[in-house]
Scaffold this active site. Sequence first.
Site, short mmCIF file in Angstrom:
data_model
loop_
_atom_site.label_atom_id
_atom_site.label_comp_id
_atom_site.label_asym_id
_atom_site.label_seq_id
_atom_site.Cartn_x
_atom_site.Cartn_y
_atom_site.Cartn_z
N GLU A 45 0.83 -1.21 0.00
CA GLU A 45 0.00 0.00 0.00
C GLU A 45 0.87 1.26 0.00
O GLU A 45 0.54 2.24 -0.65
CB GLU A 45 -0.96 0.01 1.20
CG GLU A 45 -2.11 -0.97 1.06
CD GLU A 45 -3.02 -0.67 -0.14
OE1 GLU A 45 -3.03 0.46 -0.64
OE2 GLU A 45 -3.71 -1.61 -0.59
N TYR A 128 -6.27 6.39 4.73
CA TYR A 128 -6.49 5.39 3.69
C TYR A 128 -5.69 4.10 3.98
O TYR A 128 -6.24 3.00 3.98
CB TYR A 128 -6.09 5.93 2.29
CG TYR A 128 -5.94 4.80 1.33
CD1 TYR A 128 -7.07 4.15 0.84
CD2 TYR A 128 -4.69 4.30 0.99
CE1 TYR A 128 -6.96 3.03 0.03
CE2 TYR A 128 -4.56 3.19 0.18
CZ TYR A 128 -5.69 2.56 -0.30
OH TYR A 128 -5.58 1.45 -1.09
N ASP A 146 -9.69 4.84 -1.97
CA ASP A 146 -8.56 5.37 -2.73
C ASP A 146 -9.12 6.12 -3.96
O ASP A 146 -10.34 6.29 -4.08
CB ASP A 146 -7.59 4.25 -3.14
CG ASP A 146 -8.21 3.27 -4.14
OD1 ASP A 146 -9.40 3.44 -4.49
OD2 ASP A 146 -7.53 2.33 -4.55
#
Length: 364
Positions: A45, A128, A146
């Site tokens: 990520e 996020y 996202d």
Amino acid sequence: MMHQTPPQKTFSVAVLDWYDTHARRLPWRSLPGEHPDPYHVWLSEIMLQQTTVATVGPYFRRFLDRWPNVVEMAAAPLDDILTAWAGLGYYARARNLHKCAITVAREHNGVFPGDMAELLALPGIGPYTAAAISAIAFGQPETVVDGNIERIISRLYRISTPLPAAKKEITEYAAKLTPRHRPGDYAQALMDIGAGICLPRNPKCSVCPVSGYCKAFATDDMESYPVKAPKKIKPTRRATIFWVQRPDGQVLIRRREEKGLLGGMMEFPSTDWAEDAVETEAAIEHLLQGQTPELLRGVSVHKPVRHTFTHFHLELQPVAAQLVSADTLSIDGAIWVDPDEFDSYALPTLMIKVARAVLESSSS
Ligand code: SF4
């Protein structure tokens, strides 16, 4: 006999059913229904922020080969991380990656926490990424939004508020849709739908598993969403950048300040990045820091290198020169390096572009 129309699946069931047969196979993913290693989710990520899946793949594998777990990453020198990161861009991510690994190793015994508040307290982890780790690696029903998911939600509801102001509204809608069952697979499914179906241009609505829920599809104005605020014009900064070579072929590089853009990365020495360009002669004076210009010979000016950062464009004017004899030039904090060994140093893509500009025009 009357046929009854079957009840429409709930939104999340439609998404998860689609995922069970269409999930992308990605190096950091586990199979639908299984939870991957939080270290893998975190690493991927962070790498995927501002970077494409195709670019991240080989970097992710190399990082895992070298540092198979967070404790080994925490024990690595920062410079090794920055060097391995070179080419991925947005280098603050690499520095925070290292800080985060150290924090997890020291304060959490090398085990990533699954709780949002604890994740948010870690360096480099924003809402996020915290939600993605919590949902994907720990199965918590967190809402993951996202850029791709933002686009899907704004189309599903035809959200007319422009981004970025619409983020709150989008997150509220997204939260209402997030299921308690398989929230990690659900988040990854939406990421996949955003990446392969709900495209910014020409979305493939005919194969979209949620077209029955989509207001923009119903009104055939999909590309009007998300609504975006007009872009600000980016300023341009300019600098002269030096390729100084010793008689043995080694080239001068130095480390940038820890803080700020490309912090801690290596670079060729340059004048300050400023609005106005500096004349070559003045730039050479700046480089030499009071030392005599006779140290250099064969000064040549090369094709400018342009690069765009988030808030400005940068135009670097490469100037190459040879040093008359070895060890006569001293620049604070700079070192001499063989161009064949650039790979061993944390040189960002921008500096590789500068090297190419000089080497290509020198050989032509
Ligand atoms: Fe996107 Fe089309 Fe699916 Fe709506 S129907 S979510 S616009 S791909």
